[in-house]
Design an enzyme around this catalytic site. Structure first.
Site, short mmCIF file in Angstrom:
data_model
loop_
_atom_site.label_atom_id
_atom_site.label_comp_id
_atom_site.label_asym_id
_atom_site.label_seq_id
_atom_site.Cartn_x
_atom_site.Cartn_y
_atom_site.Cartn_z
N SER A 25 18.38 13.86 -26.83
CA SER A 25 17.47 13.61 -25.71
C SER A 25 16.64 12.35 -25.88
O SER A 25 16.22 11.75 -24.89
CB SER A 25 16.54 14.82 -25.54
N HIS B 69 8.46 13.89 -25.76
CA HIS B 69 9.52 12.89 -25.63
C HIS B 69 8.92 11.60 -25.07
O HIS B 69 7.99 11.65 -24.26
CB HIS B 69 10.62 13.38 -24.69
#
Length: 265
Positions: A40, A246
């Site tokens: 990711s 993230h």
């Protein structure tokens, strides 16, 4: 990694004339055949903008691989990084995009192999001691299990792309210390998560070097922009949850891309 081919020609000498040297000519570097592999952090989860056809892999036009393509001469681009990927997924599902004509490979992988999501959850919801234990468990996996998984993955990449430059993109430290608006997310938890990131970076850097690959360390590029900073390039707890911890669009554009450019030009 730009390649300039230098050509110098010399006119043939005759018995009655001196030798004449041609002016050097600089050829344009060849366009890259680029493949972006990994999890990711490579696919662009956290940017909140994804290609419609990327499904659960959540590949983003704002992710560093696409940003690199947008600013370089690229003949082909295989964007196969996928949210949630572990090393086994790279080996099973991503390497078929590589070949003898591949000239550049980037990969971010390893965090999910040591339980990244579980560690974050336990640190957010548990006590300082719970967080410390979670990071200790992940660090043990990083030291005991991850090196072999990375060695296998890197060897498979080299076999599949024998002529490529391979750049292993490291993970950032996630947090800044000091005032923070996240309830219960103490300095002790944030510091321990950052220490875990450093331990992971050491393992990945070591194995990348052993494989003859370039390790691109992103920690300095993100410094001052982690979770709980005044200018975050990494999302804190988010909705949807998958975006949490993230890099956001600034993290990819202002940290990841310059780090990769420093290697490739």
């Amino acid at each position: 990694m730009r390649h300039l081919r230098h050509f110098a020609g010399a006119a043939a000498a005759t018995a009655l004339a001196t030798t004449a040297l041609a002016t050097p000519v600089f050829a344009e570097s060849a366009a890259e055949n680029y493949a972006a592999l990994g999890d990711s952090y490579a696919s662009g989860v956290g940017t909140r903008e994804y290609f419609d056809d990327s499904g659960d892999c959540l590949r983003s036009p704002r992710a560093y691989p696409q940003l690199w393509v947008d600013s370089h001469d690229v003949a082909s681009f295989a964007f196969v990084a996928c949210s949630g990927a572990v090393t086994d997924d790279v080996n099973a599902n991503q390497l078929d995009q590589l070949g003898a004509d591949t000239t550049l490979v980037t990969i971010s992988i390893g965090g999910n192999d040591i339980g990244f999501a579980d560690v974050i959850q336990r640190c957010l919801l548990g006590t300082d001691s719970t967080c410390d234990s979670a990071v200790d468990e992940a660090s043990a996996k990083a030291q005991d299990e991850l090196p072999g998984k990375l060695d296998t993955t890197y060897a498979n990449i080299r076999q599949a792309a024998p002529n490529a430059e391979v750049v292993v993109i490291g993970y950032p430290r996630l947090n800044e210390l000091g005032d923070c608006g996240i309830p219960g997310f103490t300095d002790a938890k944030r510091q321990r998560l950052n220490e875990g990131a450093d331990e992971l970076a050491g393992v990945i850097s070591d194995r990348a070097g052993a494989a003859g690959f370039t390790y691109a360390d992103t920690r300095d590029a993100f410094a001052g922009h982690g979770v709980c900073s005044s200018d975050e390039w990494i999302n804190g707890p988010s909705n949807p949850l998958v975006e949490s911890f993230h890099p956001d669009i600034d993290g990819h554009a202002q940290a990841y891309l310059p780090t990769l450019n420093a290697v490739t030009g």
